[in-house]
Design a protein around this motif. Structure first.
Motif, PDB file in Angstrom:
ATOM      1  N   UNK A   2    -127.941  -4.673  -9.353  1.00  0.00           N
ATOM      2  CA  UNK A   2    -128.489  -3.501  -8.659  1.00  0.00           C
ATOM      3  C   UNK A   2    -127.521  -2.987  -7.586  1.00  0.00           C
ATOM      4  N   UNK A   3    -127.425  -1.702  -7.498  1.00  0.00           N
ATOM      5  CA  UNK A   3    -126.575  -1.063  -6.496  1.00  0.00           C
ATOM      6  C   UNK A   3    -127.468  -0.365  -5.487  1.00  0.00           C
ATOM      7  N   UNK A   4    -126.945  -0.100  -4.303  1.00  0.00           N
ATOM      8  CA  UNK A   4    -127.742   0.496  -3.232  1.00  0.00           C
ATOM      9  C   UNK A   4    -127.061   1.751  -2.692  1.00  0.00           C
ATOM     10  N   UNK A   5    -127.864   2.578  -2.049  1.00  0.00           N
ATOM     11  CA  UNK A   5    -127.360   3.800  -1.433  1.00  0.00           C
ATOM     12  C   UNK A   5    -126.224   3.467  -0.470  1.00  0.00           C
ATOM     13  N   UNK A   6    -125.165   4.259  -0.520  1.00  0.00           N
ATOM     14  CA  UNK A   6    -124.034   4.065   0.376  1.00  0.00           C
ATOM     15  C   UNK A   6    -122.896   3.248  -0.210  1.00  0.00           C
ATOM     16  N   UNK A  27    -132.717   5.134  -8.289  1.00  0.00           N
ATOM     17  CA  UNK A  27    -134.070   5.235  -8.830  1.00  0.00           C
ATOM     18  C   UNK A  27    -134.245   4.229  -9.951  1.00  0.00           C
ATOM     19  N   UNK A  28    -135.404   3.592 -10.010  1.00  0.00           N
ATOM     20  CA  UNK A  28    -135.708   2.658 -11.086  1.00  0.00           C
ATOM     21  C   UNK A  28    -135.141   1.277 -10.849  1.00  0.00           C
ATOM     22  N   UNK A  29    -135.321   0.417 -11.868  1.00  0.00           N
ATOM     23  CA  UNK A  29    -134.879  -0.971 -11.761  1.00  0.00           C
ATOM     24  C   UNK A  29    -134.228  -1.420 -13.062  1.00  0.00           C
ATOM     25  N   UNK A  30    -133.432  -2.476 -12.949  1.00  0.00           N
ATOM     26  CA  UNK A  30    -132.821  -3.090 -14.123  1.00  0.00           C
ATOM     27  C   UNK A  30    -131.985  -2.128 -14.938  1.00  0.00           C
ATOM     28  N   UNK A  36    -127.682   8.622  -8.361  1.00  0.00           N
ATOM     29  CA  UNK A  36    -127.010   9.881  -8.072  1.00  0.00           C
ATOM     30  C   UNK A  36    -125.755   9.503  -7.308  1.00  0.00           C
ATOM     31  N   UNK A  37    -124.604   9.787  -7.917  1.00  0.00           N
ATOM     32  CA  UNK A  37    -123.319   9.408  -7.338  1.00  0.00           C
ATOM     33  C   UNK A  37    -122.549  10.670  -6.971  1.00  0.00           C
ATOM     34  N   UNK A  44    -118.900  16.591  -6.354  1.00  0.00           N
ATOM     35  CA  UNK A  44    -120.097  16.945  -7.115  1.00  0.00           C
ATOM     36  C   UNK A  44    -120.966  15.708  -7.305  1.00  0.00           C
ATOM     37  N   UNK A  45    -122.274  15.917  -7.352  1.00  0.00           N
ATOM     38  CA  UNK A  45    -123.191  14.812  -7.596  1.00  0.00           C
ATOM     39  C   UNK A  45    -123.472  14.712  -9.084  1.00  0.00           C
ATOM     40  N   UNK A  46    -123.503  13.470  -9.578  1.00  0.00           N
ATOM     41  CA  UNK A  46    -123.784  13.226 -10.990  1.00  0.00           C
ATOM     42  C   UNK A  46    -124.864  12.170 -11.095  1.00  0.00           C
ATOM     43  N   UNK A  47    -125.719  12.299 -12.109  1.00  0.00           N
ATOM     44  CA  UNK A  47    -126.722  11.294 -12.384  1.00  0.00           C
ATOM     45  C   UNK A  47    -126.126  10.328 -13.401  1.00  0.00           C
ATOM     46  N   UNK A  48    -126.004   9.057 -13.034  1.00  0.00           N
ATOM     47  CA  UNK A  48    -125.407   8.067 -13.928  1.00  0.00           C
ATOM     48  C   UNK A  48    -126.356   6.889 -14.118  1.00  0.00           C
ATOM     49  N   UNK A  49    -126.278   6.285 -15.290  1.00  0.00           N
ATOM     50  CA  UNK A  49    -127.077   5.102 -15.584  1.00  0.00           C
ATOM     51  C   UNK A  49    -126.313   3.871 -15.120  1.00  0.00           C
ATOM     52  N   UNK A  50    -127.058   2.788 -14.931  1.00  0.00           N
ATOM     53  CA  UNK A  50    -126.423   1.555 -14.461  1.00  0.00           C
ATOM     54  C   UNK A  50    -125.295   1.105 -15.388  1.00  0.00           C
ATOM     55  N   UNK A  51    -125.468   1.286 -16.703  1.00  0.00           N
ATOM     56  CA  UNK A  51    -124.444   0.843 -17.659  1.00  0.00           C
ATOM     57  C   UNK A  51    -123.138   1.623 -17.521  1.00  0.00           C
ATOM     58  N   UNK A  52    -123.171   2.799 -16.890  1.00  0.00           N
ATOM     59  CA  UNK A  52    -121.956   3.595 -16.690  1.00  0.00           C
ATOM     60  C   UNK A  52    -121.143   3.108 -15.490  1.00  0.00           C
ATOM     61  N   UNK A  53    -121.756   2.329 -14.615  1.00  0.00           N
ATOM     62  CA  UNK A  53    -121.056   1.830 -13.427  1.00  0.00           C
ATOM     63  C   UNK A  53    -120.222   0.622 -13.815  1.00  0.00           C
ATOM     64  N   UNK A  54    -118.918   0.700 -13.542  1.00  0.00           N
ATOM     65  CA  UNK A  54    -117.982  -0.357 -13.906  1.00  0.00           C
ATOM     66  C   UNK A  54    -117.974  -1.491 -12.886  1.00  0.00           C
TER      67      UNK A  54
END
Length: 57
Positions: A2-6, A27-30, A36-37, A44-54
């Motif tokens: 899990x990642x957090x704001x900031x 937003x959401x879990x697991x 929103x990154x 620019x802000x983008x909506x990304x899923x957890x699986x997209x975060x390296x």
């Protein structure tokens, strides 16, 4: 993981490009979590899923 704001992260954009940014909202879990990154390059802000975060920077 899990990642957090900031947190700064490296992620894949919707176009498959590697980018870096800061999490503005979480937003959401697991595996259903979405973030929103704010891209550091184009601001620019983008909506990304957890699986997209390296990794966390």
């Amino acid at each position: 993981m899990p990642y957090a704001k900031g947190q700064r992260v490296e992620y894949r954009t919707q176009q498959g490009e590697q980018a870096q940014g800061r999490i503005e909202r979480a937003e959401g879990q697991g595996s259903q979590a979405k973030y929103t990154v704010k891209n550091e390059t184009n601001q620019q802000e983008e909506l990304v899923q957890e699986k997209q975060i390296q990794r966390q920077l």
